[in-house]
Design an enzyme around this catalytic site. Structure first.
Site, PDB file in Angstrom:
ATOM      1  N   TYR A 182     -12.913  -2.607  11.455  1.00 46.39           N
ATOM      2  CA  TYR A 182     -11.548  -2.063  11.419  1.00 46.39           C
ATOM      3  C   TYR A 182     -10.848  -2.301  12.753  1.00 46.39           C
ATOM      4  O   TYR A 182      -9.688  -2.728  12.794  1.00 46.39           O
ATOM      5  CB  TYR A 182     -11.604  -0.570  11.101  1.00 46.39           C
ATOM      6  N   SER A 204      -3.015   0.376  14.895  1.00 40.34           N
ATOM      7  CA  SER A 204      -3.752   1.574  15.288  1.00 40.34           C
ATOM      8  C   SER A 204      -4.204   1.430  16.735  1.00 40.34           C
ATOM      9  O   SER A 204      -4.498   0.331  17.205  1.00 40.34           O
ATOM     10  CB  SER A 204      -4.966   1.770  14.384  1.00 40.34           C
ATOM     11  N   GLY A 264       0.066   8.220   1.000  1.00 38.38           N
ATOM     12  CA  GLY A 264       0.040   8.282   2.453  1.00 38.38           C
ATOM     13  C   GLY A 264       1.320   7.859   3.141  1.00 38.38           C
ATOM     14  O   GLY A 264       2.433   8.100   2.664  1.00 38.38           O
ATOM     15  N   ILE A 265       1.159   7.183   4.287  1.00 43.19           N
ATOM     16  CA  ILE A 265       2.299   6.768   5.094  1.00 43.19           C
ATOM     17  C   ILE A 265       3.211   5.826   4.319  1.00 43.19           C
ATOM     18  O   ILE A 265       4.438   5.931   4.393  1.00 43.19           O
ATOM     19  CB  ILE A 265       1.804   6.093   6.393  1.00 43.19           C
ATOM     20  N   GLY A 266       2.619   4.909   3.573  1.00 39.52           N
ATOM     21  CA  GLY A 266       3.427   3.955   2.819  1.00 39.52           C
ATOM     22  C   GLY A 266       4.357   4.635   1.839  1.00 39.52           C
ATOM     23  O   GLY A 266       5.520   4.249   1.691  1.00 39.52           O
ATOM     24  N   GLY A 305       0.804  -1.215   0.000  1.00 45.78           N
ATOM     25  CA  GLY A 305       0.000   0.000   0.000  1.00 45.78           C
ATOM     26  C   GLY A 305       0.832   1.258   0.000  1.00 45.78           C
ATOM     27  O   GLY A 305       0.580   2.184   0.774  1.00 45.78           O
ATOM     28  N   ALA A 306       1.819   1.319  -0.872  1.00 47.88           N
ATOM     29  CA  ALA A 306       2.801   2.401  -0.815  1.00 47.88           C
ATOM     30  C   ALA A 306       2.650   3.440  -1.910  1.00 47.88           C
ATOM     31  O   ALA A 306       3.564   4.214  -2.160  1.00 47.88           O
ATOM     32  CB  ALA A 306       4.215   1.809  -0.862  1.00 47.88           C
ATOM     33  N   ASN A 307       1.500   3.482  -2.567  1.00 50.57           N
ATOM     34  CA  ASN A 307       1.338   4.484  -3.621  1.00 50.57           C
ATOM     35  C   ASN A 307       0.870   5.831  -3.076  1.00 50.57           C
ATOM     36  O   ASN A 307       0.790   6.819  -3.807  1.00 50.57           O
ATOM     37  CB  ASN A 307       0.342   3.991  -4.681  1.00 50.57           C
TER      38      ASN A 307
END
Length: 278
Positions: free
Chosen positions: A271, A245, A117-119, A113-115
């Protein structure tokens, strides 16, 4: 009206901000400029008051009544204080940060999920510190766009950012990703399980018959980690990082009969459960 902030209190606040190295240089420079402007206004106010006396006081009161506003000096002080408070709140929200000048030259990493935000920021840091990073994401085009942005904006070496398709909601896709990675690399040094979804509008099951949030945030990463363990064991000092989280504190259970059940599903509760599992 913001007229009661004493000059002494304001000066102490400014001095503290200017000496705080955790505040970026640009912010301290801005505070210093505002402080200088405030000092000029204060001196001008004193000179006019000394020269004009009561006339200046009457004119000032009349101007304030017409404008329905406080004098510029008070508002300058107020906005400086507001800026400082908002900055402190922002730093607190960001939490602890890694500031050590550590290099990871020659290391191989995978970030899910690095495209964005944090990633995306994790990829930036790893590449700037010398690592080769595999970006696992569901949308390859968005992944490539992130690579272009990191290259143009931060100077990250695009040859050390490899975008690969992988969908955590599809166990077969995860296995294909790992097989492809295994053909290209002998060792994995860093695995960062970052990808995740939250607050989905409705209950859905994946093709593997698991609730989407549960599989995306936990089961998919669990399988990915298990399949990559042989490569991680070949590394000296390998690391697995799981992005969780504090909302896990609100989770009720991770019972398999509950997490995949439509009856017990909730936009937030699903979640929370996935984060407790993490």
């Amino acid at each position: 009206m913001v007229k009661d902030l004493s000059e002494k209190a304001l000066k102490e606040l400014i001095d503290e901000a200017l000496l705080d190295n955790s505040i970026p240089t640009y912010a301290r420079t801005l505070i210093q400029i505002l402080a200088q402007q405030q000092e000029i206004l204060r001196k001008e106010h004193q000179v006019l008051k000394r020269v004009l006396g009561p006339k200046y006081e009457r004119a000032l009161r009349k101007d304030m009544e017409e404008d329905g506003d406080s004098d510029l000096l008070s508002w300058t002080a107020f906005f400086m204080l507001l800026f400082f408070v908002l900055y402190v709140i922002r730093q607190w929200i960001k939490g602890a940060r890694f500031t050590e000048k550590v290099k990871v030259n020659g290391k191989v990493a995978i970030v899910t999920g690095a495209n964005c935000g944090i990633g995306k920021q994790i990829v930036r840091e790893l590449v700037l510190r010398g690592a080769k990073v595999y970006i696992m994401c569901r949308n390859v085009e968005l992944g490539k766009e992130a690579v272009r942005d990191l290259f143009s904006r931060y100077g990250c070496d695009s040859t050390r950012m490899i975008v690969k398709y992988g969908d955590l909601n599809d166990f077969d896709s995860i296995r294909r990703f790992v097989n492809e990675f295994n053909r290209e690399e002998e060792v994995l040094d860093i695995l960062i399980n970052n990808a995740g979804v939250m607050f989905r509008p409705k209950f859905e099951l994946t093709k593997d018959n698991h609730e989407v949030t549960w599989q995306s945030n936990h089961l998919g990463h669990f399988l990915l980690t298990e399949l990559l363990l042989p490569k991680l064991r070949k590394s000296q000092g390998a690391r697995i990082v799981i992005h969780s989280s504090k909302l896990h504190l609100n989770a009720d259970t991770i019972d398999p009969d509950v997490v995949d059940s439509k009856k017990h599903w909730g936009r937030i509760s699903s979640y929370n459960r996935s984060k407790l599992a993490n």
